[in-house]
Design a protein around this motif. Structure first.
Motif, PDB file in Angstrom:
ATOM      1  N   THR A  66     -38.203 -23.418 -16.828  1.00  0.00           N
ATOM      2  CA  THR A  66     -37.207 -24.439 -16.492  1.00  0.00           C
ATOM      3  C   THR A  66     -37.880 -25.716 -16.010  1.00  0.00           C
ATOM      4  O   THR A  66     -38.771 -25.668 -15.152  1.00  0.00           O
ATOM      5  CB  THR A  66     -36.254 -23.928 -15.400  1.00  0.00           C
ATOM      6  OG1 THR A  66     -35.595 -22.746 -15.855  1.00  0.00           O
ATOM      7  CG2 THR A  66     -35.205 -24.984 -15.047  1.00  0.00           C
TER       8      THR A  66
ATOM      9  N   ASP B 258     -36.315 -26.137  -3.444  1.00  0.00           N
ATOM     10  CA  ASP B 258     -35.905 -25.232  -4.514  1.00  0.00           C
ATOM     11  C   ASP B 258     -37.137 -24.624  -5.172  1.00  0.00           C
ATOM     12  O   ASP B 258     -38.278 -24.928  -4.802  1.00  0.00           O
ATOM     13  CB  ASP B 258     -35.011 -25.939  -5.542  1.00  0.00           C
ATOM     14  CG  ASP B 258     -35.731 -27.067  -6.269  1.00  0.00           C
ATOM     15  OD1 ASP B 258     -36.965 -27.146  -6.202  1.00  0.00           O
ATOM     16  OD2 ASP B 258     -35.049 -27.878  -6.935  1.00  0.00           O
TER      17      ASP B 258
ATOM     18  N   ASP C 141     -33.902 -32.378 -17.954  1.00  0.00           N
ATOM     19  CA  ASP C 141     -33.966 -31.089 -17.275  1.00  0.00           C
ATOM     20  C   ASP C 141     -33.347 -30.014 -18.157  1.00  0.00           C
ATOM     21  O   ASP C 141     -32.358 -30.250 -18.853  1.00  0.00           O
ATOM     22  CB  ASP C 141     -33.221 -31.148 -15.941  1.00  0.00           C
ATOM     23  CG  ASP C 141     -34.008 -31.889 -14.876  1.00  0.00           C
ATOM     24  OD1 ASP C 141     -35.108 -32.367 -15.187  1.00  0.00           O
ATOM     25  OD2 ASP C 141     -33.512 -31.985 -13.732  1.00  0.00           O
TER      26      ASP C 141
ATOM     27  N   ASP D 142     -37.089 -28.846 -13.857  1.00  0.00           N
ATOM     28  CA  ASP D 142     -36.111 -29.253 -12.841  1.00  0.00           C
ATOM     29  C   ASP D 142     -36.727 -30.361 -12.013  1.00  0.00           C
ATOM     30  O   ASP D 142     -37.613 -30.121 -11.198  1.00  0.00           O
ATOM     31  CB  ASP D 142     -35.743 -28.057 -11.962  1.00  0.00           C
ATOM     32  CG  ASP D 142     -34.689 -28.407 -10.918  1.00  0.00           C
ATOM     33  OD1 ASP D 142     -34.223 -29.558 -10.909  1.00  0.00           O
ATOM     34  OD2 ASP D 142     -34.341 -27.522 -10.117  1.00  0.00           O
TER      35      ASP D 142
ATOM     36  N   GLU E 296     -25.973 -26.068  -5.110  1.00  0.00           N
ATOM     37  CA  GLU E 296     -26.848 -25.127  -5.810  1.00  0.00           C
ATOM     38  C   GLU E 296     -27.446 -24.159  -4.800  1.00  0.00           C
ATOM     39  O   GLU E 296     -28.659 -24.045  -4.671  1.00  0.00           O
ATOM     40  CB  GLU E 296     -27.966 -25.872  -6.536  1.00  0.00           C
ATOM     41  CG  GLU E 296     -27.495 -26.979  -7.454  1.00  0.00           C
ATOM     42  CD  GLU E 296     -28.651 -27.840  -7.909  1.00  0.00           C
ATOM     43  OE1 GLU E 296     -29.397 -27.381  -8.795  1.00  0.00           O
ATOM     44  OE2 GLU E 296     -28.807 -28.955  -7.381  1.00  0.00           O
TER      45      GLU E 296
ATOM     46  N   LYS F  73     -34.728 -32.792 -10.319  1.00  0.00           N
ATOM     47  CA  LYS F  73     -33.744 -33.391  -9.420  1.00  0.00           C
ATOM     48  C   LYS F  73     -33.680 -32.614  -8.099  1.00  0.00           C
ATOM     49  O   LYS F  73     -33.568 -31.389  -8.097  1.00  0.00           O
ATOM     50  CB  LYS F  73     -32.367 -33.395 -10.070  1.00  0.00           C
ATOM     51  CG  LYS F  73     -32.302 -34.240 -11.336  1.00  0.00           C
ATOM     52  CD  LYS F  73     -30.933 -34.147 -11.988  1.00  0.00           C
ATOM     53  CE  LYS F  73     -30.897 -34.947 -13.290  1.00  0.00           C
ATOM     54  NZ  LYS F  73     -29.605 -34.815 -13.989  1.00  0.00           N
TER      55      LYS F  73
END
Length: 208
Positions: free
Chosen positions: A40, A134, A16, A42, A76, A44
Protein backbone atom coordinates in the motif's frame (compact mmCIF):
# COMPACT_ATOMS: atom_id res chain seq x y z
CA UNK A 1 17.44 -4.08 -6.04
CA UNK A 2 15.31 -1.03 -6.77
CA UNK A 3 13.94 1.49 -4.30
CA UNK A 4 10.72 3.26 -5.23
CA UNK A 5 9.97 6.67 -3.72
CA UNK A 6 6.26 6.67 -4.56
CA UNK A 7 6.62 8.87 -7.64
CA UNK A 8 5.76 8.33 -11.29
CA UNK A 9 8.17 8.59 -14.22
CA UNK A 10 7.43 12.30 -14.58
CA UNK A 11 8.42 12.91 -10.94
CA UNK A 12 4.89 13.55 -9.73
CA UNK A 13 3.51 11.62 -6.73
CA UNK A 14 1.60 8.47 -7.55
CA UNK A 15 -1.94 8.13 -6.24
CA UNK A 16 -2.43 6.41 -2.89
CA UNK A 17 -3.55 2.82 -3.29
CA UNK A 18 -2.45 -0.81 -3.56
CA UNK A 19 0.47 -1.61 -5.86
CA UNK A 20 2.67 -4.55 -6.78
CA UNK A 21 6.02 -4.78 -8.53
CA UNK A 22 6.75 -6.99 -11.53
CA UNK A 23 10.17 -8.24 -12.59
CA UNK A 24 10.42 -9.59 -16.14
CA UNK A 25 13.49 -11.43 -17.44
CA UNK A 26 13.91 -12.33 -21.11
CA UNK A 27 16.30 -15.19 -21.72
CA UNK A 28 16.76 -17.03 -25.05
CA UNK A 29 13.34 -15.93 -26.25
CA UNK A 30 11.64 -16.98 -23.04
CA UNK A 31 9.87 -14.51 -20.77
CA UNK A 32 10.09 -15.08 -17.04
CA UNK A 33 8.01 -12.94 -14.69
CA UNK A 34 8.01 -12.56 -10.90
CA UNK A 35 5.44 -10.51 -8.98
CA UNK A 36 5.82 -9.34 -5.38
CA UNK A 37 3.10 -9.29 -2.77
CA UNK A 38 0.75 -6.25 -2.96
CA UNK A 39 1.78 -3.23 -0.90
CA UNK A 40 0.00 0.00 0.00
CA UNK A 41 1.13 3.52 -0.87
CA UNK A 42 -0.20 5.86 1.83
CA UNK A 43 1.07 9.44 1.89
CA UNK A 44 -1.76 11.19 3.72
CA UNK A 45 -1.71 11.77 7.50
CA UNK A 46 -4.60 10.42 9.53
CA UNK A 47 -7.71 12.55 9.73
CA UNK A 48 -8.33 12.99 13.43
CA UNK A 49 -9.88 15.36 15.97
CA UNK A 50 -8.74 16.20 19.51
CA UNK A 51 -11.50 17.09 21.97
CA UNK A 52 -11.11 18.54 25.47
CA UNK A 53 -14.24 18.78 27.63
CA UNK A 54 -14.59 20.91 29.67
CA UNK A 55 -11.89 23.45 28.79
CA UNK A 56 -11.36 24.44 32.41
CA UNK A 57 -10.14 22.09 35.16
CA UNK A 58 -10.90 22.64 38.83
CA UNK A 59 -9.69 19.58 40.79
CA UNK A 60 -10.73 20.69 44.29
CA UNK A 61 -13.20 17.90 45.03
CA UNK A 62 -16.39 19.96 44.83
CA UNK A 63 -17.79 17.86 41.98
CA UNK A 64 -17.61 20.68 39.43
CA UNK A 65 -15.02 20.27 36.67
CA UNK A 66 -12.88 18.04 38.89
CA UNK A 67 -11.81 16.15 35.76
CA UNK A 68 -11.60 16.77 32.03
CA UNK A 69 -12.11 14.19 29.30
CA UNK A 70 -9.43 14.29 26.61
CA UNK A 71 -10.31 12.17 23.59
CA UNK A 72 -9.09 11.61 20.03
CA UNK A 73 -11.33 10.36 17.24
CA UNK A 74 -10.10 9.28 13.83
CA UNK A 75 -11.90 8.42 10.60
CA UNK A 76 -9.33 5.68 10.13
CA UNK A 77 -9.22 4.26 13.64
CA UNK A 78 -8.02 0.84 12.49
CA UNK A 79 -5.05 2.48 10.76
CA UNK A 80 -3.64 3.91 14.01
CA UNK A 81 -0.76 1.74 15.19
CA UNK A 82 0.83 4.05 17.75
CA UNK A 83 -0.40 7.05 19.78
CA UNK A 84 0.46 9.25 22.73
CA UNK A 85 -1.24 11.94 24.80
CA UNK A 86 1.03 14.48 26.51
CA UNK A 87 0.25 17.16 29.07
CA UNK A 88 2.74 20.06 29.03
CA UNK A 89 3.00 22.43 32.02
CA UNK A 90 3.26 26.26 31.76
CA UNK A 91 7.08 26.07 31.77
CA UNK A 92 7.06 23.72 28.77
CA UNK A 93 7.92 20.57 30.75
CA UNK A 94 6.26 17.18 30.33
CA UNK A 95 3.65 16.85 33.10
CA UNK A 96 1.91 13.60 32.14
CA UNK A 97 2.04 11.16 29.23
CA UNK A 98 0.01 8.17 28.14
CA UNK A 99 0.88 5.87 25.23
CA UNK A 100 -0.81 3.05 23.39
CA UNK A 101 -0.91 0.93 20.26
CA UNK A 102 -4.64 0.34 20.06
CA UNK A 103 -6.84 2.94 18.40
CA UNK A 104 -10.00 2.25 20.43
CA UNK A 105 -10.55 4.10 22.59
CA UNK A 106 -8.03 6.96 22.76
CA UNK A 107 -9.23 8.80 25.83
CA UNK A 108 -7.92 10.15 29.12
CA UNK A 109 -10.04 11.26 32.06
CA UNK A 110 -7.58 13.64 33.70
CA UNK A 111 -7.78 14.69 37.34
CA UNK A 112 -5.14 17.41 37.08
CA UNK A 113 -2.29 15.36 38.53
CA UNK A 114 1.04 14.36 37.07
CA UNK A 115 2.45 10.83 36.98
CA UNK A 116 3.99 11.49 40.41
CA UNK A 117 0.79 12.93 41.91
CA UNK A 118 1.67 16.62 41.58
CA UNK A 119 -1.41 18.84 41.23
CA UNK A 120 -1.74 21.48 38.51
CA UNK A 121 -0.84 25.05 39.38
CA UNK A 122 -3.74 27.37 40.06
CA UNK A 123 -4.81 29.72 37.28
CA UNK A 124 -2.39 28.41 34.64
CA UNK A 125 -2.66 27.07 31.09
CA UNK A 126 -1.64 23.51 30.26
CA UNK A 127 -1.03 22.28 26.73
CA UNK A 128 -2.46 19.02 25.39
CA UNK A 129 -0.60 17.26 22.57
CA UNK A 130 -1.82 14.15 20.76
CA UNK A 131 0.42 12.21 18.37
CA UNK A 132 -0.98 9.54 16.04
CA UNK A 133 1.00 7.29 13.71
CA UNK A 134 -0.26 4.90 11.03
CA UNK A 135 1.38 1.78 9.59
CA UNK A 136 2.93 3.81 6.77
CA UNK A 137 4.73 6.07 9.23
CA UNK A 138 2.51 9.11 8.65
CA UNK A 139 2.27 11.31 11.74
CA UNK A 140 -0.64 13.50 12.83
CA UNK A 141 -0.05 16.03 15.60
CA UNK A 142 -3.01 17.66 17.38
CA UNK A 143 -2.87 20.39 20.04
CA UNK A 144 -5.26 22.07 22.47
CA UNK A 145 -5.14 23.78 25.86
CA UNK A 146 -6.70 23.40 29.30
CA UNK A 147 -7.04 26.23 31.82
CA UNK A 148 -6.59 25.24 35.44
CA UNK A 149 -9.05 27.10 37.62
CA UNK A 150 -8.13 28.99 40.76
CA UNK A 151 -8.14 26.23 43.34
CA UNK A 152 -9.94 26.67 46.67
CA UNK A 153 -8.64 24.15 49.20
CA UNK A 154 -10.44 23.36 52.43
CA UNK A 155 -8.52 23.24 55.73
CA UNK A 156 -11.16 22.72 58.39
CA UNK A 157 -12.98 26.05 58.81
CA UNK A 158 -10.43 27.82 56.61
CA UNK A 159 -10.34 28.03 52.83
CA UNK A 160 -6.99 28.60 51.14
CA UNK A 161 -6.35 29.97 47.66
CA UNK A 162 -2.86 29.89 46.12
CA UNK A 163 -2.30 31.94 42.95
CA UNK A 164 1.23 31.79 41.49
CA UNK A 165 0.14 33.04 38.08
CA UNK A 166 -0.06 36.83 38.55
CA UNK A 167 3.11 38.26 37.00
CA UNK A 168 4.63 41.64 37.87
CA UNK A 169 7.33 43.53 36.01
CA UNK A 170 10.65 43.92 37.82
CA UNK A 171 10.59 46.52 40.61
CA UNK A 172 6.89 47.16 39.97
CA UNK A 173 3.80 46.55 42.08
CA UNK A 174 1.20 47.27 39.40
CA UNK A 175 -0.24 44.16 37.75
CA UNK A 176 -1.48 46.28 34.80
CA UNK A 177 2.04 47.29 33.73
CA UNK A 178 4.05 45.19 31.29
CA UNK A 179 3.58 43.23 28.10
CA UNK A 180 -0.05 43.24 26.87
CA UNK A 181 -0.35 39.44 26.89
CA UNK A 182 0.85 39.24 30.50
CA UNK A 183 -1.45 42.06 31.60
CA UNK A 184 -4.39 40.34 29.88
CA UNK A 185 -3.60 37.10 31.73
CA UNK A 186 -3.33 38.94 35.06
CA UNK A 187 -6.77 40.50 34.51
CA UNK A 188 -8.23 37.11 33.55
CA UNK A 189 -6.91 35.52 36.75
CA UNK A 190 -8.06 38.40 38.95
CA UNK A 191 -11.54 38.44 37.41
CA UNK A 192 -11.85 34.71 38.04
CA UNK A 193 -10.67 35.26 41.63
CA UNK A 194 -13.37 37.90 42.08
CA UNK A 195 -16.00 35.44 40.85
CA UNK A 196 -14.85 32.89 43.43
CA UNK A 197 -14.68 35.35 46.34
CA UNK A 198 -18.29 36.43 45.68
CA UNK A 199 -19.33 32.90 46.64
CA UNK A 200 -17.97 33.44 50.18
CA UNK A 201 -19.39 36.83 51.30
CA UNK A 202 -19.31 35.90 55.00
CA UNK A 203 -15.59 35.08 55.01
CA UNK A 204 -12.78 37.38 56.11
CA UNK A 205 -10.04 37.62 53.49
CA UNK A 206 -6.37 37.50 54.48
CA UNK A 207 -3.72 38.15 51.82
CA UNK A 208 -0.29 36.64 52.54
Amino acid sequence: EWTWDGKKNDGKPAADGVYHAEFVLFSMGTENKAVCEPFTLDTKPLEATLTVNPKILSPNGDGVNDTVLISVSSKEETAVVDWSLRMIDPAGNLFLEQKGTSARPIALKWDGRSATGELVQSGEEYRVEARLADAAGNIRLLKDTIDSDILVQNFGNTLKIVIPSIVYEGNAADYSVGKPEKVAKNLKVLNRLADILRKYPAYTLVIE
